[in-house]
Write an enzyme that holds these catalytic residues in place. Structure first.
Site, PDB file in Angstrom:
ATOM      1  N   CYS A 113      48.627  41.411  51.773  1.00  0.00           N
ATOM      2  CA  CYS A 113      48.145  40.287  52.563  1.00  0.00           C
ATOM      3  C   CYS A 113      49.031  39.058  52.439  1.00  0.00           C
ATOM      4  CB  CYS A 113      46.725  39.976  52.132  1.00  0.00           C
ATOM      5  SG  CYS A 113      45.744  41.476  51.968  1.00  0.00           S
ATOM      6  N   HIS A 253      44.329  33.073  52.722  1.00  0.00           N
ATOM      7  CA  HIS A 253      44.117  34.461  53.134  1.00  0.00           C
ATOM      8  C   HIS A 253      42.619  34.749  53.125  1.00  0.00           C
ATOM      9  CE1 HIS A 253      43.970  38.680  53.343  1.00  0.00           C
ATOM     10  NE2 HIS A 253      43.736  38.868  52.057  1.00  0.00           N
ATOM     11  N   ASN A 283      38.872  41.261  56.324  1.00  0.00           N
ATOM     12  CA  ASN A 283      40.204  41.082  55.751  1.00  0.00           C
ATOM     13  C   ASN A 283      41.221  41.783  56.660  1.00  0.00           C
ATOM     14  OD1 ASN A 283      42.561  41.208  54.257  1.00  0.00           O
ATOM     15  ND2 ASN A 283      41.552  41.752  52.335  1.00  0.00           N
TER      16      ASN A 283
HETATM   17  O1  UT7 Z   1      43.348  41.074  50.081  1.00  0.00           O
HETATM   18  C1  UT7 Z   1      43.317  41.743  48.863  1.00  0.00           C
HETATM   19  C2  UT7 Z   1      42.467  42.967  49.070  1.00  0.00           C
HETATM   20  N1  UT7 Z   1      41.298  43.088  48.275  1.00  0.00           N
HETATM   21  C3  UT7 Z   1      40.409  42.125  47.994  1.00  0.00           C
HETATM   22  O2  UT7 Z   1      40.511  40.996  48.323  1.00  0.00           O
HETATM   23  C4  UT7 Z   1      39.196  42.535  47.208  1.00  0.00           C
HETATM   24  C5  UT7 Z   1      38.795  41.551  46.142  1.00  0.00           C
HETATM   25  N2  UT7 Z   1      37.535  41.915  45.568  1.00  0.00           N
HETATM   26  C6  UT7 Z   1      36.358  41.747  46.202  1.00  0.00           C
HETATM   27  O3  UT7 Z   1      36.297  41.195  47.285  1.00  0.00           O
HETATM   28  C7  UT7 Z   1      35.109  42.218  45.514  1.00  0.00           C
HETATM   29  O4  UT7 Z   1      35.416  42.619  44.200  1.00  0.00           O
HETATM   30  C8  UT7 Z   1      34.417  43.405  46.271  1.00  0.00           C
HETATM   31  C9  UT7 Z   1      33.801  42.859  47.555  1.00  0.00           C
HETATM   32  C10 UT7 Z   1      35.400  44.505  46.588  1.00  0.00           C
HETATM   33  C11 UT7 Z   1      33.286  43.971  45.413  1.00  0.00           C
HETATM   34  O5  UT7 Z   1      32.364  42.949  45.026  1.00  0.00           O
HETATM   35  P1  UT7 Z   1      31.851  42.871  43.504  1.00  0.00           P
HETATM   36  O6  UT7 Z   1      30.843  41.801  43.450  1.00  0.00           O
HETATM   37  O7  UT7 Z   1      33.073  42.724  42.631  1.00  0.00           O
HETATM   38  O8  UT7 Z   1      31.118  44.255  43.323  1.00  0.00           O
HETATM   39  P2  UT7 Z   1      31.443  45.426  42.263  1.00  0.00           P
HETATM   40  O9  UT7 Z   1      32.787  45.988  42.436  1.00  0.00           O
HETATM   41  O10 UT7 Z   1      31.075  44.922  40.948  1.00  0.00           O
HETATM   42  O11 UT7 Z   1      30.411  46.546  42.724  1.00  0.00           O
HETATM   43  C12 UT7 Z   1      29.027  46.344  42.609  1.00  0.00           C
HETATM   44  C13 UT7 Z   1      28.271  47.563  43.091  1.00  0.00           C
HETATM   45  C14 UT7 Z   1      28.796  48.896  42.572  1.00  0.00           C
HETATM   46  O12 UT7 Z   1      27.698  49.679  42.241  1.00  0.00           O
HETATM   47  P3  UT7 Z   1      27.287  49.920  40.684  1.00  0.00           P
HETATM   48  O13 UT7 Z   1      28.491  50.585  40.068  1.00  0.00           O
HETATM   49  O14 UT7 Z   1      27.038  48.536  40.140  1.00  0.00           O
HETATM   50  O15 UT7 Z   1      26.066  50.771  40.775  1.00  0.00           O
HETATM   51  C15 UT7 Z   1      29.460  49.525  43.810  1.00  0.00           C
HETATM   52  O16 UT7 Z   1      29.418  50.931  43.799  1.00  0.00           O
HETATM   53  O17 UT7 Z   1      28.299  47.645  44.522  1.00  0.00           O
HETATM   54  C16 UT7 Z   1      28.613  48.983  44.920  1.00  0.00           C
HETATM   55  N3  UT7 Z   1      29.292  48.955  46.206  1.00  0.00           N
HETATM   56  C17 UT7 Z   1      28.623  48.925  47.382  1.00  0.00           C
HETATM   57  N4  UT7 Z   1      27.311  48.952  47.672  1.00  0.00           N
HETATM   58  C18 UT7 Z   1      26.947  48.903  48.962  1.00  0.00           C
HETATM   59  C19 UT7 Z   1      30.625  48.895  46.453  1.00  0.00           C
HETATM   60  N5  UT7 Z   1      30.836  48.836  47.779  1.00  0.00           N
HETATM   61  C20 UT7 Z   1      29.615  48.852  48.376  1.00  0.00           C
HETATM   62  C21 UT7 Z   1      29.186  48.812  49.720  1.00  0.00           C
HETATM   63  N6  UT7 Z   1      27.854  48.839  49.961  1.00  0.00           N
HETATM   64  N7  UT7 Z   1      30.036  48.744  50.758  1.00  0.00           N
END
Ligand code: UT7
Length: 326
Positions: A113, A253, A283
């Site tokens: 990005c 971004h 994104n």
């Molecule tokens: O441009 C660079 C590219 N990437 C990024 O910018 C990503 C940067 N990171 C983020 O934006 C965030 O870390 C995410 C949006 C990807 C995730 O948010 P988070 O608050 O860090 O959530 P997490 O990774 O701690 O996941 C929480 C839970 C998990 O379940 P468990 O293990 O706690 O039971 C995931 O499996 O949310 C679950 N999960 C979902 N649930 C419903 C992950 N994706 C989804 C989804 N729908 N789409």
């Protein structure tokens, strides 16, 4: 000699895909996506549109916005992680499709990005050294190359293209300072592993869907994105000898509303000075900053004399920031 942005353009595919629609494909919900990311909808390119189609549409607008014609373009940089094909680069298709002269044209690939802002920094020095007008495009068709079954990544991304022409003179926005950097020690926490020499594309891997498996450690990426976009921003402010209170608008971004909030907090700017459109487009990788800048100007959020700060972060890790005065 000063160098500036001479014109801007953007292209957003027509098809809008809502969070509710994603819930039909994977185990997710509008509530989860909205609360964790701020994203409400994203654009998805039509089946007959490829990377160069989006790139050319944004580029034509940027050239027209500059008051130039394609014959005036001396160099083309295409920042993309989702190229038309692997060889040759997307810039080759764009050069021909635009009807540009036989100028240098090349891709910045794999910089995630941060590619577009890095491209502006390169364009700035090319314009300075050679008095060139450089067309810089950020374009992604991320929905085409991702795994539609992986809820951890698929709901985050969208398709778009944005472009700018960079050239001598202050233009519409003079570039005052730039910063760019790389930390390759973190290359394993965001990327696409299959398809290169390390893990070539095979039938077996394709059957497993691995060619579309984006590796992403969301929380670590989140932390690094905030840290690096903030530090790069502070650096360009220092180079230009201005304070954050002098900045009229920060255009970061657009990855996640919570990342945007955290960058605003760390920089010490109120939310109304941080431009946000992640709710509309998700994104869009290297397209996100040029689309946001184009939209901010179209909405009248930028006035002549305004200092505008661009900052981006992506796979690599790479980061870049640019300070311009409109
Ligand atoms: O441009 C660079 C590219 N990437 C990024 O910018 C990503 C940067 N990171 C983020 O934006 C965030 O870390 C995410 C949006 C990807 C995730 O948010 P988070 O608050 O860090 O959530 P997490 O990774 O701690 O996941 C929480 C839970 C998990 O379940 P468990 O293990 O706690 O039971 C995931 O499996 O949310 C679950 N999960 C979902 N649930 C419903 C992950 N994706 C989804 C989804 N729908 N789409």
């Amino acid at each position: 000699m000063s160098v500036g942005l001479l014109g801007l353009g953007a292209y957003l595919p027509e098809r809008i895909m809502t969070n509710a629609e994603w819930a039909e494909y994977v185990d997710t919900s509008d509530e989860w996506i909205t609360s964790r990311t701020g994203i409400h909808r994203r654009r998805v390119a039509a089946a007959d549109q490829n990377t160069a189609d989006l790139a050319v549409a944004a580029a034509e607008q940027a050239i027209a916005d500059s008051g130039l014609t394609v014959a005036d373009i001396d160099e083309i940089i295409v920042a993309t992680d989702t190229p038309e094909v692997y060889i040759p680069d997307t810039a080759s298709f764009v050069q021909t499709r635009l009807g540009a002269r036989e100028v240098p044209a090349y891709d910045l690939g794999g910089s995630g990005c941060a590619g577009f802002v890095l491209g502006l920094d390169i364009a700035r020095s090319r314009a300075l050294a050679n008095d060139r007008r450089v067309l810089v495009i950020g374009v992604e068709l991320l929905t085409r190359l991702m795994n539609w079954q992986d809820r951890n990544t698929c709901v985050l991304f969208g398709d778009a293209a944005g472009a700018a022409v960079v050239g001598a003179g202050p233009g519409m926005a003079e570039i005052l300072a730039a910063n760019a950097g790389t930390d390759g020690t973190r290359s394993d926490i965001l990327g696409l592993e299959v398809g290169g020499t390390r893990m070539p594309f095979t039938e077996e891997r394709a059957r497993q869907g691995l060619h579309k498996e984006i590796v992403m450690h969301g929380r670590e990426v989140f932390r690094e994105a905030v840290r690096r976009m903030t530090a790069a921003s502070m650096d360009v402010l220092e180079q230009a000898g201005v304070g954050i209170e002098d900045v009229a608008l920060v255009v970061p971004h657009q990855a996640n509303q919570r990342i945007l909030d955290a960058v605003g907090d760390r920089l010490g700017v109120p939310p109304e000075k941080v431009f946000v459109n992640v709710h509309e487009y998700g994104n869009t990788g290297s397209a996100s900053v040029p689309v946001a800048l184009w939209e901010a100007r179209a909405q009248g959020r930028i006035q002549p004399g305004d200092l505008v700060l661009l900052t981006a972060f992506g796979a690599g890790f790479h980061w870049a920031a640019l300070l311009v005065r409109f």
